[in-house]
Design a protein around this motif. Structure first.
Motif, PDB file in Angstrom:
ATOM      1  N   ARG A   1       0.768  -1.070  -0.148  1.00 32.02           N
ATOM      2  CA  ARG A   1      -0.039   0.155   0.066  1.00 32.02           C
ATOM      3  C   ARG A   1       0.880   1.231  -0.098  1.00 32.02           C
ATOM      4  N   THR A   2       1.920   1.283   0.806  1.00 31.14           N
ATOM      5  CA  THR A   2       2.669   2.471   0.843  1.00 31.14           C
ATOM      6  C   THR A   2       4.043   2.699   0.169  1.00 31.14           C
ATOM      7  N   THR A   3       4.133   1.618  -0.602  1.00 34.72           N
ATOM      8  CA  THR A   3       5.389   1.587  -1.478  1.00 34.72           C
ATOM      9  C   THR A   3       5.179   1.313  -3.106  1.00 34.72           C
ATOM     10  N   ASN A   4       6.228   1.395  -3.604  1.00 39.44           N
ATOM     11  CA  ASN A   4       6.203   1.040  -5.124  1.00 39.44           C
ATOM     12  C   ASN A   4       6.821  -0.708  -5.331  1.00 39.44           C
ATOM     13  N   GLY A   5       6.607  -1.185  -4.246  1.00 41.29           N
ATOM     14  CA  GLY A   5       7.234  -2.734  -4.186  1.00 41.29           C
ATOM     15  C   GLY A   5       5.940  -3.453  -3.400  1.00 41.29           C
ATOM     16  N   ARG A   6       6.555  -4.749  -3.254  1.00 45.71           N
ATOM     17  CA  ARG A   6       5.509  -5.662  -2.821  1.00 45.71           C
ATOM     18  C   ARG A   6       6.164  -6.514  -1.962  1.00 45.71           C
ATOM     19  N   GLY A   7       5.371  -7.200  -0.670  1.00 43.28           N
ATOM     20  CA  GLY A   7       5.960  -8.188   0.011  1.00 43.28           C
ATOM     21  C   GLY A   7       5.606  -7.879   1.632  1.00 43.28           C
ATOM     22  N   VAL A   8       6.157  -8.831   2.443  1.00 43.59           N
ATOM     23  CA  VAL A   8       5.906  -8.848   3.839  1.00 43.59           C
ATOM     24  C   VAL A   8       7.193  -8.068   4.568  1.00 43.59           C
ATOM     25  N   VAL A   9       6.802  -6.937   5.388  1.00 42.77           N
ATOM     26  CA  VAL A   9       8.182  -6.344   5.883  1.00 42.77           C
ATOM     27  C   VAL A   9       9.117  -7.388   6.604  1.00 42.77           C
ATOM     28  N   SER A  10       8.659  -8.406   7.442  1.00 36.04           N
ATOM     29  CA  SER A  10       9.442  -9.293   8.108  1.00 36.04           C
ATOM     30  C   SER A  10      10.196 -10.173   7.256  1.00 36.04           C
ATOM     31  N   ALA A  11       9.971 -10.503   6.026  1.00 34.37           N
ATOM     32  CA  ALA A  11      10.462 -11.306   5.046  1.00 34.37           C
ATOM     33  C   ALA A  11      11.543 -10.047   4.264  1.00 34.37           C
ATOM     34  N   LEU A  12      11.643  -9.214   4.340  1.00 38.04           N
ATOM     35  CA  LEU A  12      12.687  -8.272   3.573  1.00 38.04           C
ATOM     36  C   LEU A  12      13.875  -7.655   4.542  1.00 38.04           C
ATOM     37  N   SER A  13      14.739  -7.456   3.873  1.00 40.87           N
ATOM     38  CA  SER A  13      15.905  -6.843   4.406  1.00 40.87           C
ATOM     39  C   SER A  13      15.837  -5.313   4.581  1.00 40.87           C
ATOM     40  N   LEU A  14      16.547  -4.604   5.492  1.00 41.01           N
ATOM     41  CA  LEU A  14      16.645  -3.372   5.662  1.00 41.01           C
ATOM     42  C   LEU A  14      17.045  -2.657   4.221  1.00 41.01           C
ATOM     43  N   ALA A  15      18.146  -3.239   3.798  1.00 42.70           N
ATOM     44  CA  ALA A  15      18.656  -3.040   2.381  1.00 42.70           C
ATOM     45  C   ALA A  15      17.510  -3.220   1.098  1.00 42.70           C
ATOM     46  N   GLU A  16      16.710  -4.112   1.303  1.00 44.04           N
ATOM     47  CA  GLU A  16      15.670  -4.201   0.242  1.00 44.04           C
ATOM     48  C   GLU A  16      14.694  -3.262   0.390  1.00 44.04           C
ATOM     49  N   LEU A  17      14.349  -2.956   1.711  1.00 42.44           N
ATOM     50  CA  LEU A  17      13.315  -1.916   1.973  1.00 42.44           C
ATOM     51  C   LEU A  17      13.697  -0.391   1.637  1.00 42.44           C
ATOM     52  N   ALA A  18      15.179  -0.222   1.754  1.00 41.50           N
ATOM     53  CA  ALA A  18      15.961   1.170   1.352  1.00 41.50           C
ATOM     54  C   ALA A  18      15.705   1.566  -0.068  1.00 41.50           C
ATOM     55  N   MET A  19      15.476   0.404  -0.909  1.00 39.40           N
ATOM     56  CA  MET A  19      15.602   0.605  -2.230  1.00 39.40           C
ATOM     57  C   MET A  19      14.224   1.198  -3.042  1.00 39.40           C
ATOM     58  N   LEU A  20      13.268   1.188  -2.013  1.00 38.24           N
ATOM     59  CA  LEU A  20      11.666   1.499  -2.571  1.00 38.24           C
ATOM     60  C   LEU A  20      11.403   2.984  -2.321  1.00 38.24           C
ATOM     61  N   ASP A  21      10.378   3.202  -3.106  1.00 39.29           N
ATOM     62  CA  ASP A  21       9.920   4.633  -3.063  1.00 39.29           C
ATOM     63  C   ASP A  21       8.415   4.618  -1.890  1.00 39.29           C
ATOM     64  N   TYR A  22       8.649   5.626  -1.057  1.00 35.14           N
ATOM     65  CA  TYR A  22       7.598   5.607   0.002  1.00 35.14           C
ATOM     66  C   TYR A  22       6.633   6.942  -0.269  1.00 35.14           C
ATOM     67  N   GLY A  23       5.867   7.013  -1.338  1.00 31.84           N
ATOM     68  CA  GLY A  23       5.234   8.138  -1.641  1.00 31.84           C
ATOM     69  C   GLY A  23       5.985   9.276  -1.814  1.00 31.84           C
ATOM     70  N   GLY A  24       7.229   9.066  -2.671  1.00 29.90           N
ATOM     71  CA  GLY A  24       7.900  10.228  -3.068  1.00 29.90           C
ATOM     72  C   GLY A  24       9.421  10.384  -2.217  1.00 29.90           C
ATOM     73  N   GLU A  25       9.604   9.641  -1.303  1.00 26.54           N
ATOM     74  CA  GLU A  25      10.654   9.538  -0.387  1.00 26.54           C
ATOM     75  C   GLU A  25      11.419   8.285  -0.645  1.00 26.54           C
ATOM     76  N   VAL A  26      12.520   8.031  -1.194  1.00 23.03           N
ATOM     77  CA  VAL A  26      13.141   6.782  -1.211  1.00 23.03           C
ATOM     78  C   VAL A  26      13.656   6.411   0.108  1.00 23.03           C
ATOM     79  N   GLY A  27      13.564   5.130   0.428  1.00 27.40           N
ATOM     80  CA  GLY A  27      14.450   4.767   1.446  1.00 27.40           C
ATOM     81  C   GLY A  27      13.346   4.541   2.945  1.00 27.40           C
ATOM     82  N   VAL A  28      13.165   3.668   3.354  1.00 25.59           N
ATOM     83  CA  VAL A  28      12.485   3.238   4.713  1.00 25.59           C
ATOM     84  C   VAL A  28      13.032   3.972   5.708  1.00 25.59           C
TER      85      VAL A  28
END
Length: 243
Positions: free
Chosen positions: A56-83
């Protein structure tokens, strides 16, 4: 006394939730405190994400607990890159001297590890053992009674809120379990039972109410003695309280 305005996931009515932009805007709008949700990544980092999934909140897909910080850091969060990590948000609140309400999400894959990691991170920031609960820069919340109990056991000096979507029969008189300092009803509960705030106060518990954006609800909370009012629109809510 008027309620304190707590920015729910930042000024999330006007900026993407759980982003630095949302929290910076909340501070600019005069929020008294900030609120965030935290989850654990696959590699054990606390990140500010509400949903179990990032769809819902990024341009990616998946479960937070199954993703690494590095993977989450590559996504767009409503115009801001990085979790947004909780570590970074703690730095922001410390810089501004602003209180932060932290909600641990449950059920989650890692169970009680969320609270253990949270208390350890707060200890590294010097925030796990405040001089007193009234001035603590951190308040920890959860809908999970076990989560709140774990926080009390690990960090007895931290103030806690037991969040409620409905009143359990044992809590209708305003009492709470001994490990919860404050009560956290949703606005729907208070619309149905506004006297609950007074009953909780009779037991020594202040009220944190979520999520309050409608002017009529803001006025209701102010009239019945809610202490903290979580809102997506801090400036608009402050304007209603100032009438």
């Amino acid at each position: 006394m008027l309620p304190s305005v707590v920015a729910h996931r930042g000024a999330s009515a006007h900026a993407a939730e759980h982003t630095l932009a949302a929290y910076d805007l909340a501070l600019a709008q005069g929020a008294d405190a900030l609120e965030c949700d935290v989850r654990l990544t696959r590699d054990g980092h606390l990140v500010c994400v509400h949903d179990r999934r990032i769809d819902r909140t990024t341009n990616g897909r998946g479960v937070v607990s199954a993703l690494s910080l590095a993977e989450l850091a590559m996504l767009d969060y409503g115009g801001e890159v990085g979790v947004l990590t909780l570590d970074a948000l703690l730095g922001l609140t410390a810089d501004h001297g602003t209180r932060l309400f932290v909600e641990t999400k449950h059920p989650v894959r890692y169970g009680g590890l969320v609270e253990a990691k949270l208390v350890a991170l707060l200890a590294r920031h010097g925030m796990a053992a405040p001089a007193d609960k009234d001035t603590s820069p951190i308040v920890v919340m959860s809908f999970s009674t076990l989560a709140v109990r774990r926080v009390r056991a690990a960090a007895p000096g931290l103030p806690t809120v037991l969040l409620l979507s409905q009143l359990w029969p044992t809590l209708r008189d305003g009492s709470l379990p001994p490990w919860a300092d404050h009560t956290g009803p949703g606005i729907g509960l208070l619309r149905r039972d506004p006297d609950y705030v007074a009953r909780a106060a009779d037991h020594g518990h202040a009220t944190y109410c979520w999520t309050v954006d409608d002017p009529a609800d803001v006025e209701l909370c102010a009239g019945i003695g809610v202490r903290w009012l979580a809102t997506n629109a801090p400036a608009a809510t402050r304007a209603v309280l100032a009438r």
